[in-house]
Design an enzyme around this catalytic site. Structure first.
Site, PDB file in Angstrom:
ATOM      1  N   LYS A  13      55.921 -31.769 -12.820  1.00 53.21           N
ATOM      2  CA  LYS A  13      56.660 -31.634 -11.557  1.00 53.21           C
ATOM      3  C   LYS A  13      57.943 -30.843 -11.811  1.00 53.21           C
ATOM      4  O   LYS A  13      58.450 -30.806 -12.940  1.00 53.21           O
ATOM      5  CB  LYS A  13      56.999 -32.986 -10.940  1.00 53.21           C
ATOM      6  CG  LYS A  13      57.875 -33.935 -11.775  1.00 53.21           C
ATOM      7  CD  LYS A  13      59.371 -33.686 -11.700  1.00 53.21           C
ATOM      8  CE  LYS A  13      60.171 -34.600 -12.614  1.00 53.21           C
ATOM      9  NZ  LYS A  13      61.558 -34.202 -12.852  1.00 53.21           N
ATOM     10  N   ASP A 136      60.024 -41.597 -11.606  1.00 55.49           N
ATOM     11  CA  ASP A 136      59.188 -40.474 -11.151  1.00 55.49           C
ATOM     12  C   ASP A 136      57.702 -40.818 -11.093  1.00 55.49           C
ATOM     13  O   ASP A 136      56.896 -40.036 -10.585  1.00 55.49           O
ATOM     14  CB  ASP A 136      59.330 -39.274 -12.108  1.00 55.49           C
ATOM     15  CG  ASP A 136      60.681 -38.594 -11.990  1.00 55.49           C
ATOM     16  OD1 ASP A 136      61.346 -38.751 -10.952  1.00 55.49           O
ATOM     17  OD2 ASP A 136      61.064 -37.897 -12.949  1.00 55.49           O
TER      18      ASP A 136
END
Ligand code: C5P
Length: 291
Positions: A13, A136
């Protein structure tokens, strides 16, 4: 039917925007961030076994040293089953770089083990196990693009954007206890109210044009350039040859830029020679996970 082997991509990401609003009472910080998965991926392979083993081609991330180990144990405890699996991880995402590699491996393991162990836990339950592993990890269960608030784990999925090319730059090396160190280096002067991130999240579609005109904001940029050895040199070399300024991802040290064309891209790659940094041309990806 018993599942035999499952092999799954674990996407990296980037944070297209990352603001810290302030400190919380629980030791975390309140953030507003836009997370986006890209098509640079590790591969997580799961097989039935007696007992738990975690193997990785990066030997520093073997066995209990790997967050995937914690993921398997946490899911097994949550579901009341034995942690029985042989898990192998092929790393392609630079480690501890701000690209979510370990978190994504953990998310892929949770999704895979949910199938391998026949648990069929609903998404919300997997997300609560994911949140116990890292801020996350819940986002990386599904990926795509999302606005993250709270400690980064409260998610609002955003509409899929057109595919955008990004050039990720990962300077060699990182520091120990990276994320707490970077949060600890922030001062209230670095905090902001999250409005820029929310504005970006509200724009109809995230495209290279909206990103570059609204130039990405990452709260850690100042501290990262001071703390990571060699980062400022690599950053300045890239900034000198690109039209739009680079953006740090997460707490760094990886960052990304959006070269306007192949000539600019080649200039970035040339500027990185002999710095120890690696460049990865990636595309944003909005995966529809099969498992
Ligand atoms: O959640 P994660 O394991 O990634 O967090 C690592 C550390 O980073 C936390 O222990 C905390 O010190 C810091 N952190 C924070 N605020 C957040 C996320 C992480 O202070 N929103």
């Amino acid at each position: 039917m018993a599942v035999d082997t499952l092999s799954m991509p674990a996407y990296a990401k980037v944070n297209l925007s990352l603001e810290v609003i302030g400190r919380r009472d629980d030791g975390y910080h309140e953030v507003a961030t836009i997370l986006q998965t890209v098509d640079l991926a590790d591969t997580v392979t799961l097989r039935p076994a007696d007992g738990l083993t975690v193997a990785c081609d990066d030997t520093t991330l073997f066995g209990e040293a790997n967050i995937v180990w914690d993921a398997a144990v946490a899911l097994a405890i949550h579901a009341g089953v034995g942690p029985n699996a042989h898990i192998t991880i092929e790393k392609r995402i630079p480690v501890a770089a701000g690209l979510g590699g370990g978190s994504s491996d953990a998310a892929a393991a949770l999704r895979g083990l949910n199938v391998l162990w026949g648990l069929n836990l609903p998404d919300a339950e997997l997300a609560s196990v994911a949140a116990s592993l890292g801020s996350d990890v819940p986002f990386l269960l599904t990926g795509g693009a999302a606005l993250g608030t709270g400690r980064g784990d409260r998610l609002k999925q955003l509409p899929a954007s057109d595919t955008t090319h990004l050039l990720l730059v990962a300077p060699g090396g990182t520091i120990s206890r990276k994320t707490p160190t970077l949060y600890g280096a922030l001062t209230p002067d670095d905090y902001s109210d999250g409005a820029q991130t929310r504005r970006l999240a509200d724009s109809a579609a995230l495209t290279a044009a909206t990103l570059t005109s609204d130039s990405c904001r990452n709260v850690f940029t100042r501290a990262a350039l001071e703390i990571f050895p060699g980062l400022s040199d690599v950053w300045e070399r890239v900034a000198a040859v690109t039209r739009f300024p680079p953006c740090l991802s997460g707490a760094g040290p990886a960052f990304f830029c959006m070269p306007s064309d192949e000539t600019e891209q080649a200039k970035v790659v040339a500027a990185l020679q002999n710095t120890g940094a690696t460049a990865h041309l990636v595309r944003t990806i909005n995966p529809a996970h099969a498992v």
